[in-house]
Design a protein around this motif. Structure first.
Motif, PDB file in Angstrom:
ATOM      1  N   LYS A  65       0.859  -1.178   0.000  1.00  9.98           N
ATOM      2  CA  LYS A  65       0.000   0.000   0.000  1.00  9.98           C
ATOM      3  C   LYS A  65       0.896   1.228   0.000  1.00  9.98           C
ATOM      4  CE  LYS A  65      -4.080   1.561   2.563  1.00  9.98           C
ATOM      5  NZ  LYS A  65      -4.976   1.168   3.697  1.00  9.98           N
ATOM      6  N   SER A 125       1.114   4.356  -5.785  1.00  7.11           N
ATOM      7  CA  SER A 125       0.186   5.391  -5.310  1.00  7.11           C
ATOM      8  C   SER A 125      -1.118   5.342  -6.091  1.00  7.11           C
ATOM      9  CB  SER A 125       0.826   6.768  -5.422  1.00  7.11           C
ATOM     10  OG  SER A 125       1.906   6.894  -4.514  1.00  7.11           O
ATOM     11  N   ALA A 126      -1.028   5.201  -7.403  1.00  3.71           N
ATOM     12  CA  ALA A 126      -2.235   5.127  -8.231  1.00  3.71           C
ATOM     13  C   ALA A 126      -3.013   3.846  -7.956  1.00  3.71           C
ATOM     14  CB  ALA A 126      -1.861   5.215  -9.708  1.00  3.71           C
ATOM     15  N   ALA A 127      -2.309   2.736  -7.813  1.00  2.00           N
ATOM     16  CA  ALA A 127      -2.983   1.462  -7.535  1.00  2.00           C
ATOM     17  C   ALA A 127      -3.691   1.497  -6.179  1.00  2.00           C
ATOM     18  CB  ALA A 127      -1.971   0.321  -7.577  1.00  2.00           C
ATOM     19  N   THR A 128      -3.064   2.131  -5.207  1.00  2.44           N
ATOM     20  CA  THR A 128      -3.679   2.240  -3.883  1.00  2.44           C
ATOM     21  C   THR A 128      -4.918   3.129  -3.942  1.00  2.44           C
ATOM     22  OG1 THR A 128      -1.524   1.958  -2.823  1.00  2.44           O
ATOM     23  CG2 THR A 128      -3.274   2.928  -1.487  1.00  2.44           C
ATOM     24  N   ARG A 129      -4.816   4.227  -4.673  1.00  3.75           N
ATOM     25  CA  ARG A 129      -5.971   5.125  -4.812  1.00  3.75           C
ATOM     26  C   ARG A 129      -7.135   4.421  -5.506  1.00  3.75           C
ATOM     27  NH1 ARG A 129      -3.814   8.545  -8.180  1.00  3.75           N
ATOM     28  NH2 ARG A 129      -4.788   7.536  -9.975  1.00  3.75           N
ATOM     29  N   ASP A 130      -6.835   3.633  -6.539  1.00  2.00           N
ATOM     30  CA  ASP A 130      -7.893   3.024  -7.341  1.00  2.00           C
ATOM     31  C   ASP A 130      -8.398   1.701  -6.780  1.00  2.00           C
ATOM     32  OD1 ASP A 130      -7.589   5.148  -9.065  1.00  2.00           O
ATOM     33  OD2 ASP A 130      -6.318   4.051 -10.495  1.00  2.00           O
ATOM     34  N   PHE A 131      -7.508   0.932  -6.136  1.00  2.00           N
ATOM     35  CA  PHE A 131      -7.873  -0.421  -5.731  1.00  2.00           C
ATOM     36  C   PHE A 131      -7.674  -0.714  -4.244  1.00  2.00           C
ATOM     37  CE2 PHE A 131      -6.164  -0.545 -10.118  1.00  2.00           C
ATOM     38  CZ  PHE A 131      -7.353  -0.790 -10.784  1.00  2.00           C
ATOM     39  N   ASP A 145       1.707  10.370  -2.473  1.00  5.78           N
ATOM     40  CA  ASP A 145       1.212  10.383  -3.856  1.00  5.78           C
ATOM     41  C   ASP A 145       2.288  10.172  -4.908  1.00  5.78           C
ATOM     42  OD1 ASP A 145       2.566  12.735  -3.603  1.00  5.78           O
ATOM     43  OD2 ASP A 145       0.822  14.049  -3.899  1.00  5.78           O
TER      44      ASP A 145
END
Length: 288
Positions: free
Chosen positions: A108, A128-134, A112
């Motif tokens: 996780k 960061s993007a994967a955590t935000r989205d998934f 950002d």
């Protein structure tokens, strides 16, 4: 007669004219002796100063070996996953060493701008993007791969610390890895093979298991890892510490304490003085 001991004994004896009793464990000798009395397929005779085992009915012997260990042609077996080979060897996927070769850590991002790069293959995980989205992501890691991050890597053993990250120092840009109680040997091997992050930090329960995990981590990484002490840990240990947890993990503590570096000594000395251990969820609790 345990099936495991008999299987191991018969496979040792397979293809041999004779084999000294000293080549077998006590459990295997007991299993062979019972098998010999039951089937007559094996003899145990005195030879010199010791006993030797031999096959006296090859057909019966081979039948029992096939029942206990179906086996596969080597050319076929080497193409299969290890646990599939174990099923063929012993009708049990957990026989022998049964750990999978790959490991999939749950990761996780905190911040950002956290990402992972595979230097040799050019792949990238924008964590960061994967955590935000998934909510989280994972990597398939093996000790000789080239995955690394420019940010720090924090290891936590309890899911609450993975789910809610407001306990981390303000401004943290890092990957958070949840390992669930015990650091997996494959993870340690991966971390020790090459630098994986700008910093590796373990935040574990302040008990024997947590300190034992830190000792194992230091064995793999040396001084390239840190053990995190929560703010006001002394007051929290005194107020929220558990005598029962201290007792339950004391044997791990005793083994690990001599291997720990000076910065952790103050914690271990206070734990010994109070006879208490502290779970990491106390990070959210007031110190007074």
């Amino acid at each position: 007669m345990t099936e495991q001991a008999l299987r191991a004994a018969l496979l040792k004896l397979q293809g041999k004219s004779t084999l000294p009793a000293s080549q077998f464990t006590a459990a295997q000798r007991m299993a062979l002796d019972q098998f010999a009395r039951r089937t007559g397929a094996v003899n145990c005779l005195r030879q010199g100063r010791g006993d030797v085992y031999s096959v006296c009915d090859q057909a019966v012997f081979d039948t029992h070996v096939s029942q206990l260990s179906p086996r596969l042609e080597p050319s076929i077996a080497e193409q299969l996953p290890l646990r599939a080979q174990h099923v063929a060897h012993a009708r049990d996927s957990k026989a022998r060493r049964h750990q999978h070769g790959s490991y999939y850590p749950l990761l996780k991002a905190v911040g950002d701008a956290v990402s992972w790069h595979e230097a040799e293959g050019g792949s990238e995980l924008v964590l960061s993007a994967a955590t935000r989205d998934f909510g989280a992501a994972s990597l398939c890691i093996q000790s000789d791969d080239a995955w690394h991050s420019e940010q720090a890597l924090w290891l936590v053993e309890n899911q609450a610390l993975f789910d809610r990250t407001d306990w981390l120092p303000e401004g943290t840009q890092a990957s958070l890895l949840y390992y669930g109680g015990q650091l997996d040997g494959r993870l340690l091997s991966w971390l020790g093979h090459r630098p994986r992050a700008s910093q590796v930090i373990l935040f574990a329960d302040y008990d024997g298991v947590g300190l034992s995990n830190f000792a194992r981590l230091r064995e793999a990484l040396g001084d390239a890892c840190d053990f995190w002490l929560m703010p006001q840990w002394e007051a929290k240990l005194a107020r929220y510490g558990s005598v029962q947890l201290w007792r339950d993990t004391l044997r791990h503590f005793t083994k690990a304490v001599a291997q720990l570096p000076a910065p952790v000594r103050e914690l271990t000395e206070q734990m010994q003085h109070l006879g208490m251990a502290l779970e990491q969820e106390a990070v959210w609790l007031p110190s007074s």
